[in-house]
Motif scaffolding. Structure first.
Motif, PDB file in Angstrom:
ATOM      1  N   VAL A 108      10.320 -12.341  28.862  1.00 27.69           N
ATOM      2  CA  VAL A 108       9.808 -11.335  27.917  1.00 27.69           C
ATOM      3  C   VAL A 108       8.315 -11.569  27.680  1.00 27.69           C
ATOM      4  CG1 VAL A 108       9.999 -10.436  25.564  1.00 27.69           C
ATOM      5  CG2 VAL A 108      12.069 -11.002  26.830  1.00 27.69           C
ATOM      6  N   ALA A 109       7.910 -12.840  27.573  1.00 24.15           N
ATOM      7  CA  ALA A 109       6.495 -13.167  27.376  1.00 24.15           C
ATOM      8  C   ALA A 109       5.652 -12.634  28.532  1.00 24.15           C
ATOM      9  CB  ALA A 109       6.314 -14.676  27.232  1.00 24.15           C
ATOM     10  N   GLU A 110       6.120 -12.836  29.748  1.00 21.36           N
ATOM     11  CA  GLU A 110       5.388 -12.353  30.917  1.00 21.36           C
ATOM     12  C   GLU A 110       5.353 -10.829  30.953  1.00 21.36           C
ATOM     13  OE1 GLU A 110       7.149 -14.122  34.384  1.00 21.36           O
ATOM     14  OE2 GLU A 110       6.657 -16.154  33.728  1.00 21.36           O
ATOM     15  N   GLN A 111       6.486 -10.202  30.691  1.00 27.42           N
ATOM     16  CA  GLN A 111       6.590  -8.749  30.743  1.00 27.42           C
ATOM     17  C   GLN A 111       5.665  -8.060  29.730  1.00 27.42           C
ATOM     18  OE1 GLN A 111      10.578  -7.308  30.130  1.00 27.42           O
ATOM     19  NE2 GLN A 111       9.932  -5.191  29.916  1.00 27.42           N
ATOM     20  N   PHE A 112       5.564  -8.631  28.523  1.00 26.99           N
ATOM     21  CA  PHE A 112       4.777  -7.997  27.469  1.00 26.99           C
ATOM     22  C   PHE A 112       3.378  -8.585  27.322  1.00 26.99           C
ATOM     23  CE2 PHE A 112       9.063  -6.755  26.434  1.00 26.99           C
ATOM     24  CZ  PHE A 112       8.926  -5.468  25.948  1.00 26.99           C
ATOM     25  N   GLY A 113       3.045  -9.557  28.147  1.00 28.89           N
ATOM     26  CA  GLY A 113       1.698 -10.112  28.139  1.00 28.89           C
ATOM     27  C   GLY A 113       1.423 -11.089  27.009  1.00 28.89           C
ATOM     28  N   TYR A 114       2.442 -11.781  26.511  1.00 29.71           N
ATOM     29  CA  TYR A 114       2.238 -12.779  25.467  1.00 29.71           C
ATOM     30  C   TYR A 114       1.886 -14.116  26.103  1.00 29.71           C
ATOM     31  CZ  TYR A 114       4.186  -9.493  22.096  1.00 29.71           C
ATOM     32  OH  TYR A 114       4.400  -8.398  21.318  1.00 29.71           O
ATOM     33  N   SER A 115       1.220 -14.956  25.335  1.00 33.41           N
ATOM     34  CA  SER A 115       0.749 -16.233  25.872  1.00 33.41           C
ATOM     35  C   SER A 115       1.882 -17.237  26.092  1.00 33.41           C
ATOM     36  CB  SER A 115      -0.300 -16.844  24.946  1.00 33.41           C
ATOM     37  OG  SER A 115       0.261 -17.078  23.668  1.00 33.41           O
ATOM     38  N   GLY A 116       2.995 -17.063  25.389  1.00 37.87           N
ATOM     39  CA  GLY A 116       4.095 -18.001  25.572  1.00 37.87           C
ATOM     40  C   GLY A 116       5.333 -17.575  24.806  1.00 37.87           C
ATOM     41  N   GLU A 117       6.358 -18.398  24.919  1.00 37.87           N
ATOM     42  CA  GLU A 117       7.631 -18.100  24.284  1.00 37.87           C
ATOM     43  C   GLU A 117       7.503 -18.064  22.763  1.00 37.87           C
ATOM     44  OE1 GLU A 117      10.884 -20.531  25.787  1.00 37.87           O
ATOM     45  OE2 GLU A 117       9.881 -20.632  27.729  1.00 37.87           O
ATOM     46  N   ARG A 118       6.678 -18.932  22.205  1.00 36.70           N
ATOM     47  CA  ARG A 118       6.489 -18.975  20.745  1.00 36.70           C
ATOM     48  C   ARG A 118       5.907 -17.658  20.242  1.00 36.70           C
ATOM     49  NH1 ARG A 118       8.150 -19.989  16.071  1.00 36.70           N
ATOM     50  NH2 ARG A 118       6.589 -20.495  14.537  1.00 36.70           N
ATOM     51  N   SER A 119       4.980 -17.096  20.972  1.00 33.91           N
ATOM     52  CA  SER A 119       4.382 -15.815  20.577  1.00 33.91           C
ATOM     53  C   SER A 119       5.427 -14.707  20.564  1.00 33.91           C
ATOM     54  CB  SER A 119       3.254 -15.438  21.528  1.00 33.91           C
ATOM     55  OG  SER A 119       2.225 -16.380  21.470  1.00 33.91           O
ATOM     56  N   VAL A 120       6.322 -14.724  21.553  1.00 32.12           N
ATOM     57  CA  VAL A 120       7.394 -13.720  21.606  1.00 32.12           C
ATOM     58  C   VAL A 120       8.334 -13.900  20.418  1.00 32.12           C
ATOM     59  CG1 VAL A 120       9.390 -12.888  22.925  1.00 32.12           C
ATOM     60  CG2 VAL A 120       7.293 -13.506  24.104  1.00 32.12           C
ATOM     61  N   THR A 121       8.659 -15.143  20.113  1.00 33.50           N
ATOM     62  CA  THR A 121       9.550 -15.421  18.984  1.00 33.50           C
ATOM     63  C   THR A 121       8.950 -14.908  17.678  1.00 33.50           C
ATOM     64  OG1 THR A 121      10.358 -17.399  20.110  1.00 33.50           O
ATOM     65  CG2 THR A 121      10.765 -17.258  17.755  1.00 33.50           C
ATOM     66  N   VAL A 122       7.674 -15.153  17.477  1.00 31.44           N
ATOM     67  CA  VAL A 122       6.994 -14.690  16.265  1.00 31.44           C
ATOM     68  C   VAL A 122       6.982 -13.165  16.221  1.00 31.44           C
ATOM     69  CG1 VAL A 122       4.755 -14.589  15.089  1.00 31.44           C
ATOM     70  CG2 VAL A 122       5.606 -16.771  15.981  1.00 31.44           C
ATOM     71  N   GLN A 123       6.664 -12.526  17.342  1.00 32.51           N
ATOM     72  CA  GLN A 123       6.618 -11.059  17.367  1.00 32.51           C
ATOM     73  C   GLN A 123       8.007 -10.464  17.152  1.00 32.51           C
ATOM     74  OE1 GLN A 123       3.810  -9.261  17.320  1.00 32.51           O
ATOM     75  NE2 GLN A 123       5.171  -7.568  16.887  1.00 32.51           N
ATOM     76  N   LYS A 124       9.029 -11.070  17.735  1.00 31.45           N
ATOM     77  CA  LYS A 124      10.406 -10.598  17.552  1.00 31.45           C
ATOM     78  C   LYS A 124      10.790 -10.686  16.075  1.00 31.45           C
ATOM     79  CE  LYS A 124      13.939 -13.110  18.528  1.00 31.45           C
ATOM     80  NZ  LYS A 124      15.167 -13.639  18.232  1.00 31.45           N
ATOM     81  N   TYR A 125      10.414 -11.780  15.425  1.00 33.96           N
ATOM     82  CA  TYR A 125      10.679 -11.947  14.003  1.00 33.96           C
ATOM     83  C   TYR A 125       9.972 -10.863  13.193  1.00 33.96           C
ATOM     84  CZ  TYR A 125      10.555 -13.865   9.309  1.00 33.96           C
ATOM     85  OH  TYR A 125      10.660 -14.006   7.945  1.00 33.96           O
ATOM     86  N   LYS A 126       8.713 -10.586  13.513  1.00 37.92           N
ATOM     87  CA  LYS A 126       7.963  -9.548  12.800  1.00 37.92           C
ATOM     88  C   LYS A 126       8.618  -8.181  12.982  1.00 37.92           C
ATOM     89  CE  LYS A 126       3.418 -11.749  12.892  1.00 37.92           C
ATOM     90  NZ  LYS A 126       2.034 -11.667  13.397  1.00 37.92           N
ATOM     91  N   CYS A 127       9.099  -7.905  14.185  1.00 37.03           N
ATOM     92  CA  CYS A 127       9.772  -6.629  14.441  1.00 37.03           C
ATOM     93  C   CYS A 127      11.053  -6.522  13.619  1.00 37.03           C
ATOM     94  CB  CYS A 127      10.096  -6.485  15.927  1.00 37.03           C
ATOM     95  SG  CYS A 127       8.630  -6.254  16.976  1.00 37.03           S
ATOM     96  N   LEU A 128      11.818  -7.591  13.589  1.00 39.36           N
ATOM     97  CA  LEU A 128      13.053  -7.587  12.798  1.00 39.36           C
ATOM     98  C   LEU A 128      12.748  -7.421  11.309  1.00 39.36           C
ATOM     99  CD1 LEU A 128      15.104 -10.373  14.610  1.00 39.36           C
ATOM    100  CD2 LEU A 128      15.528  -7.910  14.648  1.00 39.36           C
TER     101      LEU A 128
END
Length: 173
Positions: A134-154
């Protein structure tokens, strides 16, 4: 004897000057007038004990007293108002037959988070992609960034549901 009178007068002055602010703060967070009195009296006791033991000067420390009261109320509010995470709600909804769920309502609340959030949540929950992918697909710097963004979306979805004061039953036809 004179010192006791001075302390009593100081406490009364603090009560008169600080209690309205505490009552307003507690009311803003859903507390009652009795809650405000309880919290303020507890704060006043803590403040008094600190002044008597010499940990705090006996000067008019209204801000310090307000800080104690706000901290006490925050703890009480947090302990009494725990929320169930959205992920558990989603898992409970999965147990219900798909034809019973009003997908239009669910979709409408997911859309409030925005297109990018919908795509991110879909990739993670629906397509079951790994965080690294997901990080690669959406252009995030790493897994932690995806986790934070997923939390913000929720959180955006949770806020939308809270604003409408919805319950689980509102999604069932």
């Amino acid at each position: 004897m004179a010192k006791t009178i001075d302390r009593q007068q100081m406490l009364m002055e603090l009560y008169k000057s600080a209690f309205p602010a505490v009552a307003k703060y507690v009311a803003r967070l859903g507390g009652s007038f009795d809650d405000a009195k309880d919290v303020f009296q507890d704060a006043l006791v803590i403040y008094y004990e600190k002044t008597v033991t010499g940990q705090l000067s006996a000067e008019n420390n209204k801000a310090y007293l307000l800080g104690i009261a706000k901290n006490l109320w925050f703890r009480k509010y947090r302990d009494e108002h725990t929320t169930e995470p959205l992920q558990d709600d989603v898992l409970n909804m999965a147990d219900v037959a798909e034809d019973q769920i009003s997908s239009n309502k669910v979709l409408r609340y997911l859309e409030t988070a925005g297109k990018r959030c919908m795509e991110l949540l879909s990739a993670f929950y629906y397509h079951k992609q790994r965080m690294k992918d997901v990080a690669e697909q959406f252009g995030y710097s790493g897994e932690r960034s995806v986790t934070v963004q997923k939390y913000k979306c929720l959180e955006k979805v949770r806020d939308a549901v809270k604003q409408q004061s919805l319950s689980y039953a509102d999604f069932i036809e």
